[in-house]
Scaffold this motif. Structure first.
Motif, PDB file in Angstrom:
ATOM      1  N   PRO A  70      67.953  64.981  83.812  1.00 36.17           N
ATOM      2  CA  PRO A  70      68.020  65.088  82.352  1.00 36.17           C
ATOM      3  C   PRO A  70      68.089  66.554  81.951  1.00 36.17           C
ATOM      4  O   PRO A  70      67.456  67.413  82.565  1.00 36.17           O
ATOM      5  CB  PRO A  70      66.715  64.437  81.884  1.00 36.17           C
ATOM      6  CG  PRO A  70      66.322  63.532  83.013  1.00 36.17           C
ATOM      7  CD  PRO A  70      66.764  64.227  84.269  1.00 36.17           C
ATOM      8  N   SER A  71      68.866  66.845  80.905  1.00 33.70           N
ATOM      9  CA  SER A  71      69.128  68.238  80.577  1.00 33.70           C
ATOM     10  C   SER A  71      68.824  68.545  79.124  1.00 33.70           C
ATOM     11  O   SER A  71      68.565  67.660  78.309  1.00 33.70           O
ATOM     12  CB  SER A  71      70.593  68.574  80.877  1.00 33.70           C
ATOM     13  OG  SER A  71      70.871  69.934  80.598  1.00 33.70           O
ATOM     14  N   SER A  72      68.886  69.843  78.818  1.00 29.78           N
ATOM     15  CA  SER A  72      68.796  70.304  77.442  1.00 29.78           C
ATOM     16  C   SER A  72      70.132  70.051  76.750  1.00 29.78           C
ATOM     17  O   SER A  72      71.029  69.416  77.302  1.00 29.78           O
ATOM     18  CB  SER A  72      68.417  71.791  77.418  1.00 29.78           C
ATOM     19  OG  SER A  72      69.241  72.529  78.300  1.00 29.78           O
ATOM     20  N   MET A  73      70.298  70.563  75.541  1.00 31.78           N
ATOM     21  CA  MET A  73      71.473  70.261  74.730  1.00 31.78           C
ATOM     22  C   MET A  73      72.760  70.776  75.369  1.00 31.78           C
ATOM     23  O   MET A  73      72.786  71.852  75.974  1.00 31.78           O
ATOM     24  CB  MET A  73      71.323  70.873  73.329  1.00 31.78           C
ATOM     25  CG  MET A  73      72.490  70.626  72.401  1.00 31.78           C
ATOM     26  SD  MET A  73      72.810  68.849  72.178  1.00 31.78           S
ATOM     27  CE  MET A  73      74.265  68.903  71.129  1.00 31.78           C
ATOM     28  N   CYS A  74      73.815  70.009  75.217  1.00 31.92           N
ATOM     29  CA  CYS A  74      75.163  70.391  75.657  1.00 31.92           C
ATOM     30  C   CYS A  74      76.066  70.372  74.437  1.00 31.92           C
ATOM     31  O   CYS A  74      76.282  69.309  73.844  1.00 31.92           O
ATOM     32  CB  CYS A  74      75.660  69.431  76.739  1.00 31.92           C
ATOM     33  SG  CYS A  74      77.351  69.753  77.268  1.00 31.92           S
ATOM     34  N   GLY A  75      76.597  71.534  74.057  1.00 28.50           N
ATOM     35  CA  GLY A  75      77.397  71.618  72.845  1.00 28.50           C
ATOM     36  C   GLY A  75      78.732  70.905  72.939  1.00 28.50           C
ATOM     37  O   GLY A  75      79.101  70.128  72.054  1.00 28.50           O
ATOM     38  N   ASP A 101      67.474  68.313  71.416  1.00 30.04           N
ATOM     39  CA  ASP A 101      66.949  69.450  70.656  1.00 30.04           C
ATOM     40  C   ASP A 101      66.807  69.143  69.172  1.00 30.04           C
ATOM     41  O   ASP A 101      66.561  70.048  68.373  1.00 30.04           O
ATOM     42  CB  ASP A 101      67.821  70.685  70.865  1.00 30.04           C
ATOM     43  CG  ASP A 101      69.253  70.498  70.375  1.00 30.04           C
ATOM     44  OD1 ASP A 101      69.691  69.336  70.237  1.00 30.04           O
ATOM     45  OD2 ASP A 101      69.937  71.513  70.129  1.00 30.04           O
ATOM     46  N   GLY A 102      66.974  67.857  68.792  1.00 31.76           N
ATOM     47  CA  GLY A 102      66.770  67.468  67.407  1.00 31.76           C
ATOM     48  C   GLY A 102      68.019  66.894  66.767  1.00 31.76           C
ATOM     49  O   GLY A 102      69.015  66.611  67.447  1.00 31.76           O
ATOM     50  N   PRO A 103      67.995  66.693  65.444  1.00 30.62           N
ATOM     51  CA  PRO A 103      69.130  66.105  64.727  1.00 30.62           C
ATOM     52  C   PRO A 103      70.330  67.059  64.686  1.00 30.62           C
ATOM     53  O   PRO A 103      70.165  68.288  64.642  1.00 30.62           O
ATOM     54  CB  PRO A 103      68.583  65.873  63.315  1.00 30.62           C
ATOM     55  CG  PRO A 103      67.094  65.956  63.447  1.00 30.62           C
ATOM     56  CD  PRO A 103      66.831  66.902  64.563  1.00 30.62           C
ATOM     57  N   HIS A 104      71.525  66.473  64.680  1.00 29.28           N
ATOM     58  CA  HIS A 104      72.756  67.244  64.554  1.00 29.28           C
ATOM     59  C   HIS A 104      73.678  66.560  63.556  1.00 29.28           C
ATOM     60  O   HIS A 104      73.814  65.338  63.560  1.00 29.28           O
ATOM     61  CB  HIS A 104      73.485  67.357  65.896  1.00 29.28           C
ATOM     62  CG  HIS A 104      72.847  68.315  66.840  1.00 29.28           C
ATOM     63  ND1 HIS A 104      73.219  69.642  66.933  1.00 29.28           N
ATOM     64  CD2 HIS A 104      71.843  68.149  67.738  1.00 29.28           C
ATOM     65  CE1 HIS A 104      72.475  70.238  67.844  1.00 29.28           C
ATOM     66  NE2 HIS A 104      71.641  69.357  68.348  1.00 29.28           N
ATOM     67  N   TYR A 105      74.330  67.385  62.740  1.00 28.39           N
ATOM     68  CA  TYR A 105      75.401  66.917  61.861  1.00 28.39           C
ATOM     69  C   TYR A 105      76.729  67.330  62.487  1.00 28.39           C
ATOM     70  O   TYR A 105      76.838  68.408  63.100  1.00 28.39           O
ATOM     71  CB  TYR A 105      75.266  67.538  60.470  1.00 28.39           C
ATOM     72  CG  TYR A 105      76.509  67.392  59.618  1.00 28.39           C
ATOM     73  CD1 TYR A 105      76.818  66.189  58.997  1.00 28.39           C
ATOM     74  CD2 TYR A 105      77.389  68.466  59.464  1.00 28.39           C
ATOM     75  CE1 TYR A 105      77.966  66.055  58.225  1.00 28.39           C
ATOM     76  CE2 TYR A 105      78.538  68.350  58.697  1.00 28.39           C
ATOM     77  CZ  TYR A 105      78.821  67.134  58.085  1.00 28.39           C
ATOM     78  OH  TYR A 105      79.957  67.009  57.340  1.00 28.39           O
ATOM     79  N   ALA A 106      77.744  66.482  62.358  1.00 28.21           N
ATOM     80  CA  ALA A 106      79.075  66.833  62.837  1.00 28.21           C
ATOM     81  C   ALA A 106      80.119  66.177  61.962  1.00 28.21           C
ATOM     82  O   ALA A 106      79.869  65.150  61.331  1.00 28.21           O
ATOM     83  CB  ALA A 106      79.260  66.409  64.293  1.00 28.21           C
ATOM     84  N   LYS A 107      81.287  66.776  61.945  1.00 29.19           N
ATOM     85  CA  LYS A 107      82.435  66.172  61.268  1.00 29.19           C
ATOM     86  C   LYS A 107      83.616  66.207  62.224  1.00 29.19           C
ATOM     87  O   LYS A 107      83.748  67.108  63.055  1.00 29.19           O
ATOM     88  CB  LYS A 107      82.755  66.891  59.959  1.00 29.19           C
ATOM     89  CG  LYS A 107      82.965  68.395  60.069  1.00 29.19           C
ATOM     90  CD  LYS A 107      83.114  69.024  58.701  1.00 29.19           C
ATOM     91  CE  LYS A 107      83.261  70.544  58.808  1.00 29.19           C
ATOM     92  NZ  LYS A 107      83.393  71.175  57.474  1.00 29.19           N
ATOM     93  N   ILE A 108      84.465  65.192  62.118  1.00 29.64           N
ATOM     94  CA  ILE A 108      85.590  65.041  63.017  1.00 29.64           C
ATOM     95  C   ILE A 108      86.862  64.867  62.214  1.00 29.64           C
ATOM     96  O   ILE A 108      86.849  64.250  61.141  1.00 29.64           O
ATOM     97  CB  ILE A 108      85.355  63.852  63.982  1.00 29.64           C
ATOM     98  CG1 ILE A 108      86.498  63.713  64.995  1.00 29.64           C
ATOM     99  CG2 ILE A 108      85.130  62.557  63.228  1.00 29.64           C
ATOM    100  CD1 ILE A 108      86.175  62.732  66.122  1.00 29.64           C
ATOM    101  N   SER A 109      87.956  65.417  62.706  1.00 26.74           N
ATOM    102  CA  SER A 109      89.235  65.339  62.000  1.00 26.74           C
ATOM    103  C   SER A 109      89.702  63.889  61.886  1.00 26.74           C
ATOM    104  O   SER A 109      89.286  63.021  62.664  1.00 26.74           O
ATOM    105  CB  SER A 109      90.293  66.162  62.735  1.00 26.74           C
ATOM    106  OG  SER A 109      90.541  65.617  64.022  1.00 26.74           O
ATOM    107  N   ALA A 110      90.569  63.648  60.928  1.00 24.68           N
ATOM    108  CA  ALA A 110      91.083  62.300  60.732  1.00 24.68           C
ATOM    109  C   ALA A 110      91.811  61.794  61.969  1.00 24.68           C
ATOM    110  O   ALA A 110      91.788  60.602  62.275  1.00 24.68           O
ATOM    111  CB  ALA A 110      92.022  62.275  59.525  1.00 24.68           C
TER     112      ALA A 110
END
Length: 261
Positions: A70-75, A101-110
């Protein structure tokens, strides 16, 4: 047991992804993940991710390094799992998910092949000699160099990652060359124990470190070239705090299949 998997890559950083909302994949130790990530005897990847249900979020990201641990965050993994969630119909163009590492927000292209992932806020960058050390979800060491194209990143990175300061906990080692209109970055990743084609938390750490090094402030957009392609980091910096940090880049499905675990 047969498991259906997907393979994704983000700027050459490649991952095995499994839809584990039904809890069919049970982690019982690192051997299974290690075998699946093996490039000679398995599917081959820099890491493996499970997409799972989590109350209050669109999904939860569980990440394992190629060594099976198990690992830390991977971007870049975070960007790929967002594209995967879009493929599964869990999200549309925006998401809020939970990672280690906690909550993340992301947006993805159409079109579904470009993801902007918000990273954790950063308040502290330390120094180790003339290098910078910080945690962008995973721990990173940033060293400025010249002639990066010809640097032996494996040997140099391995030596730093295993020195007396970092050997126990491990650290990801990033080498950066400022090429004027962009940064060129190569990374030795712990857990993979080799150079990878890209590291999302790594290029984020590099961009922030270089902004501090060059005394930049305001809204900053930093183009980055890695072995696997192009990424962009954008953030706000007031001279002491980094906020609204986004790792931006491509995320593409490579193939899918079934395997026995």
């Amino acid at each position: 047991m047969k498991i259906h998997f997907f393979k994704y890559q983000g700027a050459g950083n490649d991952f095995i992804l499994i839809d584990n909302r039904n809890q069919s994949f049970k982690y019982t130790g690192n051997n299974t993940v290690l075998q699946l990530c093996n490039r000679r005897f398995g599917i081959g990847a820099d890491g493996l991710m499970l997409l799972q249900n989590r109350e209050g979020y669109d999904f939860e990201m569980i990440y394992f390094n190629a060594d099976g641990n198990p690992s830390s965050m991977c971007g870049n993994g975070g960007r790929c799992i967002v594209a995967f969630a879009r493929h599964l119909g869990i999200i549309d163009t925006e998401t809020n998910f939970l990672a280690v590492d906690g909550p993340h927000y992301a947006k993805i292209s159409a079109e579904g092949n470009w993801v902007d992932l918000q990273m954790i806020d950063i308040d502290v960058i330390k120094n180790d000699g003339d290098a910078y050390v910080l945690n962008t979800g995973s721990p990173h060491y940033v060293q400025r160099v010249s002639g990066l194209k010809d640097l032996d990143v494996y040997q140099e990175g391995k030596a730093i990652r295993n020195n007396s300061t970092y050997k126990k906990e491990g650290i990801n080692v990033n080498f950066v060359e400022d090429q004027g209109d962009h940064l060129f970055v190569r990374t030795f990743e712990r857990g993979v124990e080799d150079e990878t084609y890209a590291c999302g938390t790594g290029v984020t750490a590099v961009a922030l470190s270089m902004a501090q090094h060059k005394h930049q402030q305001g809204h900053i957009e930093t183009p980055v070239k890695v072995l696997g392609g192009d990424l962009k980091i954008q953030f706000d910096y007031n001279g002491s705090q980094f906020r609204n940090i986004f790792l931006c880049g491509p995320a593409e499905q490579v193939f899918q299949g079934d395997t026995e675990v």
